[in-house]
Design an enzyme around this catalytic site. Structure first.
Site, PDB file in Angstrom:
ATOM      1  CB  CYS A  78      25.620   6.005  82.789  1.00 13.38           C
ATOM      2  SG  CYS A  78      25.579   7.803  82.782  1.00 13.38           S
ATOM      3  CB  CYS A 119      24.317   3.755  79.542  1.00 11.06           C
ATOM      4  SG  CYS A 119      24.064   4.464  77.898  1.00 11.06           S
ATOM      5  CB  SER A 168      29.605   6.183  74.831  1.00 10.47           C
ATOM      6  OG  SER A 168      29.874   7.466  75.296  1.00 10.47           O
ATOM      7  CG  LEU A 169      32.751   0.682  71.030  1.00 11.09           C
ATOM      8  CD1 LEU A 169      31.778   0.810  69.881  1.00 11.09           C
ATOM      9  CD2 LEU A 169      34.165   0.396  70.496  1.00 11.09           C
ATOM     10  CG  HIS A 170      30.982   2.093  77.022  1.00  6.98           C
ATOM     11  ND1 HIS A 170      32.167   2.691  77.363  1.00  6.98           N
ATOM     12  CD2 HIS A 170      30.057   3.094  77.032  1.00  6.98           C
ATOM     13  CE1 HIS A 170      31.969   3.977  77.587  1.00  6.98           C
ATOM     14  NE2 HIS A 170      30.713   4.258  77.378  1.00  6.98           N
ATOM     15  CB  CYS A 211      20.412  10.859  80.145  1.00  9.30           C
ATOM     16  SG  CYS A 211      20.916  10.250  78.519  1.00  9.30           S
ATOM     17  CG  ASN A 251      34.804   7.222  87.336  1.00 10.56           C
ATOM     18  OD1 ASN A 251      35.865   7.096  87.933  1.00 10.56           O
ATOM     19  ND2 ASN A 251      34.723   7.792  86.149  1.00 10.56           N
ATOM     20  CB  CYS A 268      33.322   9.491  83.025  1.00  4.60           C
ATOM     21  SG  CYS A 268      34.621  10.257  82.141  1.00  4.60           S
ATOM     22  CB  SER A 324      30.995  12.168  74.252  1.00  7.18           C
ATOM     23  OG  SER A 324      30.790  10.803  74.562  1.00  7.18           O
ATOM     24  CB  CYS A 350      33.044  17.882  81.614  1.00  9.98           C
ATOM     25  SG  CYS A 350      31.944  16.526  81.259  1.00  9.98           S
ATOM     26  CD  GLU A 363      26.135  17.273  89.549  1.00  9.72           C
ATOM     27  OE1 GLU A 363      26.190  17.438  90.777  1.00  9.72           O
ATOM     28  OE2 GLU A 363      26.354  16.177  89.010  1.00  9.72           O
ATOM     29  N   GLY A 410      23.430  13.985  79.844  1.00  6.60           N
ATOM     30  CA  GLY A 410      22.582  14.000  78.666  1.00  6.60           C
ATOM     31  C   GLY A 410      23.252  13.512  77.398  1.00  6.60           C
ATOM     32  CD  GLU A 411      23.602  11.065  72.741  1.00  8.46           C
ATOM     33  OE1 GLU A 411      24.281  10.200  73.295  1.00  8.46           O
ATOM     34  OE2 GLU A 411      24.060  11.794  71.831  1.00  8.46           O
TER      35      GLU A 411
HETATM   36  N1  SAH Z   1      25.606  10.839  76.716  1.00  5.85           N
HETATM   37  C1  SAH Z   1      26.843  11.006  76.044  1.00  5.85           C
HETATM   38  C2  SAH Z   1      27.690  12.006  76.767  1.00  5.85           C
HETATM   39  C3  SAH Z   1      28.109  11.595  78.156  1.00  5.85           C
HETATM   40  S1  SAH Z   1      29.824  11.316  78.078  1.00  5.85           S
HETATM   41  C4  SAH Z   1      27.529   9.689  75.899  1.00  5.85           C
HETATM   42  O1  SAH Z   1      27.084   8.726  76.502  1.00  5.85           O
HETATM   43  O2  SAH Z   1      28.497   9.622  75.144  1.00  5.85           O
HETATM   44  C5  SAH Z   1      30.226  10.520  79.509  1.00  5.85           C
HETATM   45  C6  SAH Z   1      31.126   9.317  79.211  1.00  5.85           C
HETATM   46  O3  SAH Z   1      31.323   8.632  80.431  1.00  5.85           O
HETATM   47  C7  SAH Z   1      30.455   8.344  78.272  1.00  5.85           C
HETATM   48  O4  SAH Z   1      31.403   7.677  77.481  1.00  5.85           O
HETATM   49  C8  SAH Z   1      29.844   7.380  79.241  1.00  5.85           C
HETATM   50  O5  SAH Z   1      29.528   6.166  78.650  1.00  5.85           O
HETATM   51  C9  SAH Z   1      30.902   7.281  80.286  1.00  5.85           C
HETATM   52  N2  SAH Z   1      30.402   6.803  81.580  1.00  5.85           N
HETATM   53  C10 SAH Z   1      29.126   6.786  82.017  1.00  5.85           C
HETATM   54  N3  SAH Z   1      29.081   6.271  83.273  1.00  5.85           N
HETATM   55  C11 SAH Z   1      30.345   5.975  83.623  1.00  5.85           C
HETATM   56  C12 SAH Z   1      30.934   5.455  84.811  1.00  5.85           C
HETATM   57  N4  SAH Z   1      30.196   5.171  85.869  1.00  5.85           N
HETATM   58  N5  SAH Z   1      32.266   5.289  84.843  1.00  5.85           N
HETATM   59  C13 SAH Z   1      33.022   5.622  83.758  1.00  5.85           C
HETATM   60  N6  SAH Z   1      32.524   6.146  82.626  1.00  5.85           N
HETATM   61  C14 SAH Z   1      31.199   6.302  82.545  1.00  5.85           C
HETATM   62 FE1  SF4 Z   2      22.910   9.069  78.880  1.00  7.83          FE
HETATM   63 FE2  SF4 Z   2      25.488   9.009  78.082  1.00  7.83          FE
HETATM   64 FE3  SF4 Z   2      24.802   8.199  80.565  1.00  7.83          FE
HETATM   65 FE4  SF4 Z   2      24.157   6.727  78.444  1.00  7.83          FE
HETATM   66  S1  SF4 Z   2      26.242   7.205  79.152  1.00  7.83           S
HETATM   67  S2  SF4 Z   2      22.793   7.242  80.166  1.00  7.83           S
HETATM   68  S3  SF4 Z   2      23.717   8.301  76.919  1.00  7.83           S
HETATM   69  S4  SF4 Z   2      24.595  10.271  79.742  1.00  7.83           S
END
Ligand code: SAH
Ligand code: SF4
Length: 413
Positions: free
Chosen positions: A151, A148, A262-264, A144, A339, A382, A240, A137, A124, A208-209
């Protein structure tokens, strides 16, 4: 059809662009470095004397004019075009589905050929038009390998890395569909953008990463930012990562794009749960890699993404610890309202909590924009991307879309 005014989500079903070479074994000329393109041409008999000129002709047609058919290359001799056709492809991937959110966000489900063993794969790509810019994007992998916990993509197993061609093809295809290549009539069925709504920015924030697919991502981004071709500014390309520390320095050094992390979470204990790669590369190492990111400065800050999860990471204590953690790193903090996706146990923080969190960070001197969720109704926001067989069944999706339209989870504007 030229313009679709979307007042409700629109889905256009397949195939909008049929790829005649979908099952062909012909290699693509897209996504090759100049050197690799020269090698490929020489292997098919192009002479040493001619090869540089041919490469620059092809580069121009592929990346400035955006053609996807050798016959459109009018200044290339006919026998040369025949030879190219016989051995190579420059076809776009197939668009399986195109959806348009009621906020104008577009999501394409694309199908790529198997490239060797296996089945065709689907990914996508999302286009987000905003005032003054349009952001694409892009996905780097099918699924992946990381998991996480918040996600959606992380619930889909890794199928395979995308090739440089496939990463770049997402940009080319979006520009086709948006009528974003110069001097070309929009193909039948194209959705024309409103003024200024073309691809000006790229974020490697799809499925993906990207740093687990470093070489292909690097090749694709170097082509996307090549001044004789697609010419995107490196400052408008953001990669990212969830925190693949050993590849962070190389990203700045070899690709030179902007970095997002992606700190979180700001405590290892919590981050181990939310972003499990933290167990391998804990916060201290991650922040150290950010401090050493080539080119980082107050004018080129690192973006820290922070998803707002209700009662998980959204307290003022967390905000305080965040400021402490980022001390001395030129940073901006992107707060992402969580989301939702079907089956998740997380909830988005209350709007009031998000605003308090943002104010606190702001008062400490950091830009802390709250990212308005885009395309939630079509699962394009996201972390909502997912493809292949594990996509929601149609009935599930209709129920989910009805829920979004009814306003649940729409407490964001
Ligand atoms: N894999 C890479 C690239 C994906 S970026 C990474 O993790 O950085 C997508 C961004 O959206 C990342 O910061 C991810 O952590 C965030 N994300 C993932 N699931 C989400 C969700 N359900 N709601 C909001 N942000 C989310
Ligand atoms: Fe993969 Fe990024 Fe989702 Fe983590 S946030 S599962 S690294 S796509």
């Amino acid at each position: 059809m030229s313009v679709i005014e979307a007042t409700a989500p629109v889905a256009v079903k397949t195939p909008l662009v049929a790829n005649p070479d979908l099952f062909s074994a012909k290699p693509s000329l897209i996504g090759l470095t100049r050197e690799d393109m020269a090698t490929a041409l020489k292997a098919k008999g192009v002479s040493d004397k001619q090869v540089r000129m041919r490469v620059s002709q092809l580069w121009h047609w592929l990346y400035i004019r955006g053609v996807s058919d050798f016959d459109a290359m009018t200044n290339v001799a006919k026998d040369m075009r025949e030879m190219l056709k016989q051995h190579f492809t420059i076809a776009r991937p197939e668009i399986v589905e195109e959806q348009i959110s009621n906020d104008g966000t577009r999501k394409w489900l694309l199908r790529f050929p198997p490239r060797g063993a296996g089945r065709p794969v689907e990914v996508e790509t999302v286009y987000i038009p905003e005032a003054g810019r349009g952001t694409l994007c892009i996905s780097s992998q099918v699924g992946c390998s990381l998991t996480c916990s918040f996600c959606h993509t992380g619930t889909q197993k890794l199928v395979r890395n995308l090739t440089a061609e496939e990463i770049l093809a997402q940009l080319l295809l979006a520009r086709d569909r948006l009528g974003d290549f110069p001097d070309r009539e929009a193909p039948h069925g194209t959705i024309m953008p409103a003024e200024g709504r073309k691809v000006s920015n790229i974020v490697m924030m799809g499925m993906g990463e990207p740093l687990y697919n470093f070489d292909s991502v690097k090749t694709a981004l170097l082509i996307a930012t090549d001044g004789d071709g697609l010419s995107l500014s490196r400052r408008r390309v953001t990669l990212s990562t969830s925190g693949v520390v050993p590849e962070i320095f190389r990203t700045g050094d070899e690709i030179g794009v902007m970095l997002a992390i992606s700190l979180h979470a700001v405590r290892d204990e919590l981050r181990d749960m939310l972003v499990p790669i933290n167990k391998k590369y804990p916060l201290k190492e991650l922040i150290e890699a950010c401090r050493n990111y080539p080119g980082v400065s107050n004018a080129r800050r690192i973006t820290f993404e922070y998803v707002m999860l209700k009662d998980v990471n959204d307290s003022l204590e967390d905000a305080k610890a965040l400021i402490k953690l980022l001390k001395g790193v030129p940073a901006k903090i992107n707060l992402i309202p969580f989301n939702p996706w079907p089956g998740t146990n997380y909830q988005c923080s209350d709007w009031e909590t998000i605003e308090k969190f943002a104010d606190f960070i702001n008062q400490a001197g950091y830009a802390s924009p709250i990212r308005t969720p885009r395309g939630r109704d079509i699962l394009a926001a996201c972390g909502q991307l997912k493809s292949e067989s594990e996509r929601m069944r149609k009935t599930e999706r209709m129920a989910f879309e009805a829920m979004m339209i009814a306003g649940h989870g729409e407490d964001d504007d």
